[in-house]
Design a protein around this motif. Structure first.
Motif, PDB file in Angstrom:
ATOM      1  N   PRO A 102       0.902  -1.291   0.069  1.00 43.74           N
ATOM      2  CA  PRO A 102      -0.152   0.013  -0.009  1.00 43.74           C
ATOM      3  C   PRO A 102       0.783   1.246   0.078  1.00 43.74           C
ATOM      4  CG  PRO A 102      -0.784  -1.664   1.602  1.00 43.74           C
ATOM      5  CD  PRO A 102       0.420  -2.100   1.002  1.00 43.74           C
ATOM      6  N   GLU A 146       2.533   5.461   3.783  1.00 38.61           N
ATOM      7  CA  GLU A 146       1.248   4.648   3.262  1.00 38.61           C
ATOM      8  C   GLU A 146      -0.054   5.430   3.830  1.00 38.61           C
ATOM      9  OE1 GLU A 146      -0.574   0.201   4.538  1.00 38.61           O
ATOM     10  OE2 GLU A 146       1.299   1.099   5.749  1.00 38.61           O
ATOM     11  N   GLN A 147      -1.222   5.464   2.831  1.00 41.54           N
ATOM     12  CA  GLN A 147      -2.273   5.899   3.035  1.00 41.54           C
ATOM     13  C   GLN A 147      -2.388   7.539   3.161  1.00 41.54           C
ATOM     14  OE1 GLN A 147      -4.349   4.106   6.267  1.00 41.54           O
ATOM     15  NE2 GLN A 147      -4.224   2.009   5.432  1.00 41.54           N
TER      16      GLN A 147
END
Length: 142
Positions: free
Chosen positions: A12, A138-139
């Protein structure tokens, strides 16, 4: 036309890095060179498997398809390259060869500090390059 080099794999954080790099490339009118360095995660667990190489080819094809899907909303020139070896070194070499404006990679938030202290790709890039390195968590919200 400026070029951004992006490290990409199935994680991710790498997907966040690719989305962020695409947004930057749109704004900078740049092109993207997406690099996937083949590693053990691209192969089956059993090294004696009869389809060892075919497995890796399918994994790399899936990575390319994933990158293509993430970039579908962007109208920018991009290419996908597959390489073998140490990811940090490959990113540095590719960026130097193409005189890239920047290198973009994803980092996992909960491991970020530990990786920087123990020899991660991010640490290698920031220590051994003369160009900017963007570390995308991430994200990462866009």
């Amino acid at each position: 036309m400026p070029l951004l080099v992006v490290g990409y794999d199935r994680h991710p954080a790498a997907q966040s890095a690719l989305r962020t790099a695409a947004e930057l490339a749109d704004r900078l009118r740049a092109r993207l060179l997406v690099l996937h360095v083949v590693d053990l995660e691209d192969y089956p667990i059993d090294p004696d498997a009869a389809d060892w190489e075919a497995w890796a080819e399918r994994a790399v094809s899936a990575e390319r398809a994933s990158a293509e899907a993430l970039l579908a909303a962007h109208r920018l020139p991009w290419s996908f390259q597959v390489d073998h070896g140490e990811p940090g070194r490959r990113l540095l070499e590719l960026a130097a060869r193409h005189d890239a404006l920047m290198i973009v990679i994803g980092v996992v938030r909960h491991e970020w500090g530990a990786h920087l202290l123990t020899g991660s790709v991010a640490k290698q890039l920031t220590r051994h390059t003369d160009r900017p390195v963007l570390l995308v968590p991430e994200q990462h919200p866009l």
